[in-house]
Design an enzyme around this catalytic site. Sequence first.
Site, PDB file in Angstrom:
ATOM      1  N   HIS A   1      -9.349  -1.367   3.370  1.00  0.00           N
ATOM      2  CA  HIS A   1      -8.157  -0.630   2.954  1.00  0.00           C
ATOM      3  C   HIS A   1      -6.932  -1.534   3.006  1.00  0.00           C
ATOM      4  O   HIS A   1      -6.383  -1.788   4.076  1.00  0.00           O
ATOM      5  CB  HIS A   1      -7.981   0.552   3.925  1.00  0.00           C
ATOM      6  CG  HIS A   1      -6.940   1.534   3.524  1.00  0.00           C
ATOM      7  ND1 HIS A   1      -7.094   2.887   3.713  1.00  0.00           N
ATOM      8  CD2 HIS A   1      -5.724   1.405   2.961  1.00  0.00           C
ATOM      9  CE1 HIS A   1      -6.031   3.524   3.281  1.00  0.00           C
ATOM     10  NE2 HIS A   1      -5.168   2.633   2.817  1.00  0.00           N
TER      11      HIS A   1
ATOM     12  N   ASN B   1      -3.109   2.609  -5.577  1.00  0.00           N
ATOM     13  CA  ASN B   1      -1.764   3.176  -5.781  1.00  0.00           C
ATOM     14  C   ASN B   1      -0.772   2.098  -6.219  1.00  0.00           C
ATOM     15  O   ASN B   1       0.236   1.845  -5.581  1.00  0.00           O
ATOM     16  CB  ASN B   1      -1.264   3.914  -4.531  1.00  0.00           C
ATOM     17  CG  ASN B   1      -1.204   3.040  -3.304  1.00  0.00           C
ATOM     18  OD1 ASN B   1      -1.882   2.020  -3.233  1.00  0.00           O
ATOM     19  ND2 ASN B   1      -0.400   3.429  -2.336  1.00  0.00           N
TER      20      ASN B   1
ATOM     21  N   ASP C   1      -5.196   7.268  -2.397  1.00  0.00           N
ATOM     22  CA  ASP C   1      -4.506   6.896  -1.158  1.00  0.00           C
ATOM     23  C   ASP C   1      -2.983   6.895  -1.319  1.00  0.00           C
ATOM     24  O   ASP C   1      -2.443   6.480  -2.336  1.00  0.00           O
ATOM     25  CB  ASP C   1      -4.955   5.515  -0.697  1.00  0.00           C
ATOM     26  CG  ASP C   1      -4.332   5.176   0.641  1.00  0.00           C
ATOM     27  OD1 ASP C   1      -4.404   6.014   1.541  1.00  0.00           O
ATOM     28  OD2 ASP C   1      -3.751   4.084   0.767  1.00  0.00           O
TER      29      ASP C   1
ATOM     30  N   ASP D   1      -4.964  -1.206   6.419  1.00  0.00           N
ATOM     31  CA  ASP D   1      -3.935  -0.472   5.660  1.00  0.00           C
ATOM     32  C   ASP D   1      -2.718  -1.381   5.453  1.00  0.00           C
ATOM     33  O   ASP D   1      -1.566  -0.941   5.548  1.00  0.00           O
ATOM     34  CB  ASP D   1      -3.542   0.831   6.349  1.00  0.00           C
ATOM     35  CG  ASP D   1      -2.696   1.737   5.432  1.00  0.00           C
ATOM     36  OD1 ASP D   1      -2.617   1.454   4.215  1.00  0.00           O
ATOM     37  OD2 ASP D   1      -2.122   2.710   5.936  1.00  0.00           O
TER      38      ASP D   1
END
Lengths: 324, 430
Positions: free
Chosen positions: B62, B96, B154, B307
């Site tokens: 991620h 995204n 996401d 992330d």
Amino acid sequence: MTEATAPLETKSWHRRHILDVDDMSPEEFETIFRTADAMKDVLARPIRKVPALRGQMVVNMFYENSTRTRASFEIAAKNLSADVLNMTASASSVTKGESLTDTIRTLEALGANIIVMRHQLSGAPYLAARHSHAAIVNGGDGWHAHPTQALLDLYTIRERKGTFKGLRAVIVGDIRHSRVAHSNIWGMTRLGMQVTLCAPPTLLPYGLEKAGGMMPEVAVETDLDRAIQGADVVMTLRLQRERQQSGLLPSVGEYIRRYQVNETRLKKAATDALLMHPGPVNEDIELAASAAGGTASTIDRQVENGVAVRMAVLYLISGRQSEL
Amino acid sequence: MKSILIKNGQVIDPARGVNGRYDVAVTNGSITAIGQNLEPGDNHKVIDAAGKIVTPGFIDLHCHLRQPGAEQKETIYSGTRAAARGGFTAVCAMPNTDPAIDDRLSADFIKHTATTEGAVRVLPVGCITRGRRGERLAELGELAEAGVIGFSDDGSSVPSARLLKQAMEYARGLDLPVLEHCEEAGLAEGGQINEGIIATRLGLAGIPAAAEEMIIARDIALASLTGARLHLCHVSTRGGVAIIRQAKAKGVRVTAEVTPHHLTLTEERCLNYDTAAKVNPPLRTPDDVTALIDGINDGTINAIATDHAPHTDNDKCCEFALAPFGISGLETAFGSLMGLVAEGRVELNRIIECLTAAPAGIIGPGHGVTGSLTPGDPADIVILDTAMEWTVDTSQFASRGKNTPLAGEKLTGKVIMTIFGGDIIFRDTE
């Protein structure tokens, strides 16, 4: 300065910005109050003006509408002979690419010595202080803090009661979204008062039951008739109409029934209780008009004291303490 | 240099249960042998890894590479070099971007740019819905053909349970996971940090833990209904861990990841309105951190993912409420996680597993990552010094995003070499 109030021992004042009262010591509060005493003497003179801030520029930078606070700061600065620049800005200027730090730098370049800042976003004055050579005074930021309002409230309590120790205050209303309540919680408890917060659960702050030192210890009560029993200070807060629209209240009518401070409820407080409100009052909503105009009310006195307290704050942070 | 002999390192390869002192031989970009006292061939460069840890290259499930659309924050070029500095040899790029990765053309763009400009393997994630708008399914089949490793909107959850159910049914047919960001939008609306005493202290709107937990519960119910593979992104709450644990016990096909910052930092980092600590989901309480660590240790949480969310200094230097969410995390992940090892809260072997074998298992076969040092695998290797002390100096970051609350902090444990396909792509020179 009159003999009655001299000499001021303000040499120990080292604070450059006034961002909140949460880290102020009782001694610092007392320094501000004693300085405000001196300023009240100035305000009692035929010419309500001293040259303490002559040659200094105070900028009132208001990102959010305000009448009382801005006027109070403007009068305070002018009474100290500062040059005053009033600015209104809107959050939309941010979206146009003008950042807060850009604005601060511009104001400094224009000669600002003290910037009084009202902002709708919590923490904005802290950002300004990090990027500013000028002194920053928080004139109210978001839901966070309104230090000069708390100082003038506390000053008014001191004036009327002569002490803070052992007094019990109840703060009634939208505490979750109230910067006034937040700063008063810190100030009152730091000075030895006991504080009870009273509001519908939807308007109470989160996490107080497990504050872990992050906030002062306070009592919480959702029943106003119980909370107000024996209180020495009853502080009501303005109810924003949008709280009903956003579903935090069933109706304004229900709020009035359960949380309005009126003369009947006020009788349950101590006989010499003070009734405070930061203004402007929604008459007959959070506060019955008859109570607001009653003998317990300090509302006008708070406004009056606000000028002296703000003069004190501007004076102390200006570094001109020897020039009063 | 495609042929390398790494000597005397402590090899940790959780996928195969290996943990001991071995040599690792790489020939022409592939692992050829793991054993003791291996002799170098004529063309082998010898690296002495005595006292160091040798593991498979890390796989980040991620991260945000920001390209296309926000190249001022990050590019595939800069982001993959940041990955290399962090020991990652494969990163899954969230969709995204602008435009969002919701069709074959956009997925092909990521893969092509990664091939020509990237330093490590980039595995695109495709959108669940077109433009991440939560209204209509994206071109899921086309994205699968283009090689995405799964589907995610996401940054937000799919708001409609019906639409998510349909996405899960479709994804199941493609044998790809749905990767969900778990946040009930209405409950979290306007929130800046964890709802609680710190939010009260700062006068900021909070994001309650329940906003995450109710979507985790909803999504698990839908995964149970559809039989789809559900992967829950950046879990941050005690309640979330409990729901996942219960679902796993019932046999639901659910996996979960946690970030290094949610494992090591709490909401108190936001005091003083430090926008570097503003992240979504927000940093939570010490009790949540404990639950996340327990989840790592008992296998409820499968993987650790960064992330990585880079932003420019300008983006973050503003009022707290206006600052974007995100921490630039690739380059500090291992060092910050080693704090948990030093405190005895998680075993080093488990940390390595969460960064290698576990994410490889979630991605599945066919994408070129194994998370292992099995002979025949591509030589994606990282060499670690668990004792090295270093100070986080964001000016040295390869990422364009210098946004980290760890700036200036001392960490113990550092990536000292990253090898990708047999090439040394990062070597620590401090």
